[in-house]
Design a protein around this motif. Structure first.
Motif, PDB file in Angstrom:
ATOM      1  N   ARG A   1      45.065  74.935  11.051  1.00  0.00           N
ATOM      2  CA  ARG A   1      43.959  76.127  11.434  1.00  0.00           C
ATOM      3  C   ARG A   1      42.862  75.813  11.117  1.00  0.00           C
ATOM      4  NH1 ARG A   1      45.655  81.539   8.416  1.00  0.00           N
ATOM      5  NH2 ARG A   1      44.461  82.284  10.309  1.00  0.00           N
ATOM      6  N   LEU A   2      42.400  74.938   9.859  1.00  0.00           N
ATOM      7  CA  LEU A   2      41.057  74.706   9.980  1.00  0.00           C
ATOM      8  C   LEU A   2      40.779  73.548  10.747  1.00  0.00           C
ATOM      9  CD1 LEU A   2      41.560  74.062   5.935  1.00  0.00           C
ATOM     10  CD2 LEU A   2      39.936  75.834   7.178  1.00  0.00           C
ATOM     11  N   MET A   3      41.683  72.648  11.145  1.00  0.00           N
ATOM     12  CA  MET A   3      41.270  71.509  12.295  1.00  0.00           C
ATOM     13  C   MET A   3      41.207  72.463  13.602  1.00  0.00           C
ATOM     14  SD  MET A   3      43.475  68.184  13.526  1.00  0.00           S
ATOM     15  CE  MET A   3      45.059  69.364  14.311  1.00  0.00           C
ATOM     16  N   ARG A   4      41.799  73.199  14.081  1.00  0.00           N
ATOM     17  CA  ARG A   4      41.531  74.051  15.104  1.00  0.00           C
ATOM     18  C   ARG A   4      40.118  74.598  15.212  1.00  0.00           C
ATOM     19  NH1 ARG A   4      42.420  75.827  20.032  1.00  0.00           N
ATOM     20  NH2 ARG A   4      42.841  77.771  20.491  1.00  0.00           N
ATOM     21  N   ILE A   5      39.785  75.196  14.136  1.00  0.00           N
ATOM     22  CA  ILE A   5      38.578  76.008  14.097  1.00  0.00           C
ATOM     23  C   ILE A   5      37.425  75.010  14.081  1.00  0.00           C
ATOM     24  CG2 ILE A   5      36.949  77.646  12.664  1.00  0.00           C
ATOM     25  CD1 ILE A   5      39.238  79.002  14.123  1.00  0.00           C
ATOM     26  N   GLY A   6      37.601  73.813  13.110  1.00  0.00           N
ATOM     27  CA  GLY A   6      36.605  72.858  12.913  1.00  0.00           C
ATOM     28  C   GLY A   6      36.417  72.192  14.409  1.00  0.00           C
TER      29      GLY A   6
ATOM     30  N   GLU B   1      12.650  82.625  22.836  1.00  0.00           N
ATOM     31  CA  GLU B   1      11.282  82.133  22.855  1.00  0.00           C
ATOM     32  C   GLU B   1      10.608  83.415  22.772  1.00  0.00           C
ATOM     33  OE1 GLU B   1       8.483  80.649  26.564  1.00  0.00           O
ATOM     34  OE2 GLU B   1      10.542  80.920  26.864  1.00  0.00           O
ATOM     35  N   ARG B   2       9.693  83.258  21.749  1.00  0.00           N
ATOM     36  CA  ARG B   2       8.831  84.223  21.018  1.00  0.00           C
ATOM     37  C   ARG B   2      10.033  85.261  20.485  1.00  0.00           C
ATOM     38  NH1 ARG B   2       3.424  83.980  23.428  1.00  0.00           N
ATOM     39  NH2 ARG B   2       3.621  82.400  24.960  1.00  0.00           N
ATOM     40  N   ARG B   3      10.081  86.715  20.887  1.00  0.00           N
ATOM     41  CA  ARG B   3      10.941  87.242  20.329  1.00  0.00           C
ATOM     42  C   ARG B   3      12.047  87.790  21.454  1.00  0.00           C
ATOM     43  NH1 ARG B   3      11.592  89.341  15.548  1.00  0.00           N
ATOM     44  NH2 ARG B   3      12.133  91.269  16.426  1.00  0.00           N
ATOM     45  N   THR B   4      12.173  86.839  22.194  1.00  0.00           N
ATOM     46  CA  THR B   4      13.143  87.171  23.267  1.00  0.00           C
ATOM     47  C   THR B   4      14.442  86.095  23.322  1.00  0.00           C
ATOM     48  OG1 THR B   4      11.328  88.032  24.887  1.00  0.00           O
ATOM     49  CG2 THR B   4      13.341  87.561  26.010  1.00  0.00           C
ATOM     50  N   PRO B   5      15.369  86.798  22.797  1.00  0.00           N
ATOM     51  CA  PRO B   5      16.772  85.778  22.844  1.00  0.00           C
ATOM     52  C   PRO B   5      17.379  85.735  24.216  1.00  0.00           C
ATOM     53  CG  PRO B   5      17.031  87.716  21.806  1.00  0.00           C
ATOM     54  CD  PRO B   5      15.681  88.050  22.450  1.00  0.00           C
ATOM     55  N   THR B   6      18.001  84.817  24.736  1.00  0.00           N
ATOM     56  CA  THR B   6      18.535  84.714  25.923  1.00  0.00           C
ATOM     57  C   THR B   6      20.117  84.027  25.747  1.00  0.00           C
ATOM     58  OG1 THR B   6      16.863  84.353  27.134  1.00  0.00           O
ATOM     59  CG2 THR B   6      18.753  83.569  28.365  1.00  0.00           C
ATOM     60  N   LEU B   7      21.258  84.670  26.242  1.00  0.00           N
ATOM     61  CA  LEU B   7      22.580  84.192  26.157  1.00  0.00           C
ATOM     62  C   LEU B   7      22.693  82.666  26.701  1.00  0.00           C
ATOM     63  CD1 LEU B   7      25.397  84.578  24.928  1.00  0.00           C
ATOM     64  CD2 LEU B   7      25.761  85.671  27.231  1.00  0.00           C
ATOM     65  N   VAL B   8      23.285  81.880  25.849  1.00  0.00           N
ATOM     66  CA  VAL B   8      23.561  80.488  26.383  1.00  0.00           C
ATOM     67  C   VAL B   8      25.293  80.394  26.276  1.00  0.00           C
ATOM     68  CG1 VAL B   8      23.616  77.998  26.034  1.00  0.00           C
ATOM     69  CG2 VAL B   8      21.526  79.433  25.440  1.00  0.00           C
ATOM     70  N   HIS B   9      25.630  80.984  25.331  1.00  0.00           N
ATOM     71  CA  HIS B   9      27.110  80.664  25.140  1.00  0.00           C
ATOM     72  C   HIS B   9      28.054  81.609  24.199  1.00  0.00           C
ATOM     73  CE1 HIS B   9      31.124  78.771  25.025  1.00  0.00           C
ATOM     74  NE2 HIS B   9      30.770  78.564  23.762  1.00  0.00           N
ATOM     75  N   VAL B  10      28.996  82.124  24.388  1.00  0.00           N
ATOM     76  CA  VAL B  10      29.706  82.995  23.272  1.00  0.00           C
ATOM     77  C   VAL B  10      31.250  82.494  23.409  1.00  0.00           C
ATOM     78  CG1 VAL B  10      29.857  85.234  24.579  1.00  0.00           C
ATOM     79  CG2 VAL B  10      29.709  85.153  21.993  1.00  0.00           C
ATOM     80  N   GLU B  11      31.591  82.498  22.181  1.00  0.00           N
ATOM     81  CA  GLU B  11      33.233  82.299  22.171  1.00  0.00           C
ATOM     82  C   GLU B  11      33.811  82.745  20.951  1.00  0.00           C
ATOM     83  OE1 GLU B  11      34.997  78.211  22.169  1.00  0.00           O
ATOM     84  OE2 GLU B  11      33.073  77.522  21.837  1.00  0.00           O
ATOM     85  N   VAL B  12      35.159  83.088  21.049  1.00  0.00           N
ATOM     86  CA  VAL B  12      35.728  83.190  19.694  1.00  0.00           C
ATOM     87  C   VAL B  12      36.762  82.138  19.519  1.00  0.00           C
ATOM     88  CG1 VAL B  12      37.181  84.713  18.283  1.00  0.00           C
ATOM     89  CG2 VAL B  12      34.940  85.553  19.574  1.00  0.00           C
ATOM     90  N   VAL B  13      36.765  81.196  18.515  1.00  0.00           N
ATOM     91  CA  VAL B  13      37.934  80.328  18.314  1.00  0.00           C
ATOM     92  C   VAL B  13      38.827  80.924  17.382  1.00  0.00           C
ATOM     93  CG1 VAL B  13      38.558  78.093  17.507  1.00  0.00           C
ATOM     94  CG2 VAL B  13      36.268  78.438  18.791  1.00  0.00           C
ATOM     95  N   ARG B  14      39.983  80.876  17.811  1.00  0.00           N
ATOM     96  CA  ARG B  14      40.984  81.417  17.150  1.00  0.00           C
ATOM     97  C   ARG B  14      42.176  80.504  16.588  1.00  0.00           C
ATOM     98  NH1 ARG B  14      41.281  86.988  18.900  1.00  0.00           N
ATOM     99  NH2 ARG B  14      39.843  87.261  20.656  1.00  0.00           N
ATOM    100  N   SER B  15      42.915  80.843  15.434  1.00  0.00           N
ATOM    101  CA  SER B  15      44.017  80.119  14.895  1.00  0.00           C
ATOM    102  C   SER B  15      45.081  80.821  14.571  1.00  0.00           C
ATOM    103  CB  SER B  15      43.459  79.228  13.768  1.00  0.00           C
ATOM    104  OG  SER B  15      43.120  79.962  12.343  1.00  0.00           O
ATOM    105  N   ASP B  16      46.163  80.410  14.847  1.00  0.00           N
ATOM    106  CA  ASP B  16      47.316  81.432  14.457  1.00  0.00           C
ATOM    107  C   ASP B  16      47.639  81.522  13.007  1.00  0.00           C
ATOM    108  OD1 ASP B  16      50.246  82.263  14.312  1.00  0.00           O
ATOM    109  OD2 ASP B  16      51.038  80.781  15.272  1.00  0.00           O
TER     110      ASP B  16
END
Length: 184
Positions: A48-53, A25-40
């Motif tokens: 691997r592509l299916m998992r990340i997708g 909003e304007r110049r102010t970002p607010t965190l909604v969600h963060v994650e790292v999807v991993r593949s072996d």
């Protein structure tokens, strides 16, 4: 112009794919969600592509972004790394198109300049600025998470901040990086 925008940022990677969602909003970002999807790394490429997708699609469907921002593939010496990033990028592009969500592709230099004011900032500097901008106690880890949030913030600012009037040093550096990336 909408009062706020929700942007999903993706730091594409085949082993670790960062996904960050922010409301800007304007110049102010607010965190909604963060994650790292991993593949072996030992799994077959199609798995691997299916998992990340699936992870990217789940985040898109859960958080319903107004826009998606993706780090643009750039040349690296490691061909297998470039191939993995390109493959994940294709999956993200398809998911956005399927849902009719606008997508932007930003270079690492554009993102660094937008978030830190310096297009050659290192990962530690980017993570620290993400921490400050989102008012977090600690920087998101691993770096893929912080990078995805930086990508989302940069796009949120780019699409929602008027270019006229007063600009910050970070905005000026970002505009210069965008211009250079486009060859102008």
């Amino acid at each position: 112009m909408a009062a706020s925008v929700r942007v999903l940022g993706v730091d594409p990677g085949l082993t670790r794919c960062g996904i960050g969602v922010v409301d800007v909003e304007r110049r102010t970002p607010t965190l909604v969600h963060v994650e790292v999807v991993r593949s072996d790394a030992g799994a077959p490429i199609e798995q691997r592509l299916m998992r990340i997708g699936r992870g990217v699609e789940a985040a898109i469907d859960a958080h319903k972004p107004d826009a998606i921002a993706l780090e643009r593939v750039f040349a690296q010496a490691n061909l297998s790394s470039v191939m993995g990033v390109a493959q994940i990028s294709g999956i993200v592009l398809r998911a956005a198109a399927e849902r009719a969500i606008p997508i932007a592709m930003l270079t690492p230099t554009e993102v660094k300049a937008a978030v830190t004011g310096y297009g050659a900032a290192d990962k530690r500097q980017v993570a620290e600025m993400v921490r400050r901008l989102l008012r977090l106690d600690v920087a998101p880890k691993p770096a893929d998470a912080a990078d995805a949030l930086a990508i989302a913030i940069a796009e949120g600012w780019r699409t929602r901040v008027p270019r006229a009037g007063v600009t910050t040093p970070a905005q000026r550096a970002w505009a210069a990086a965008e211009s250079a990336a486009r060859g102008r």
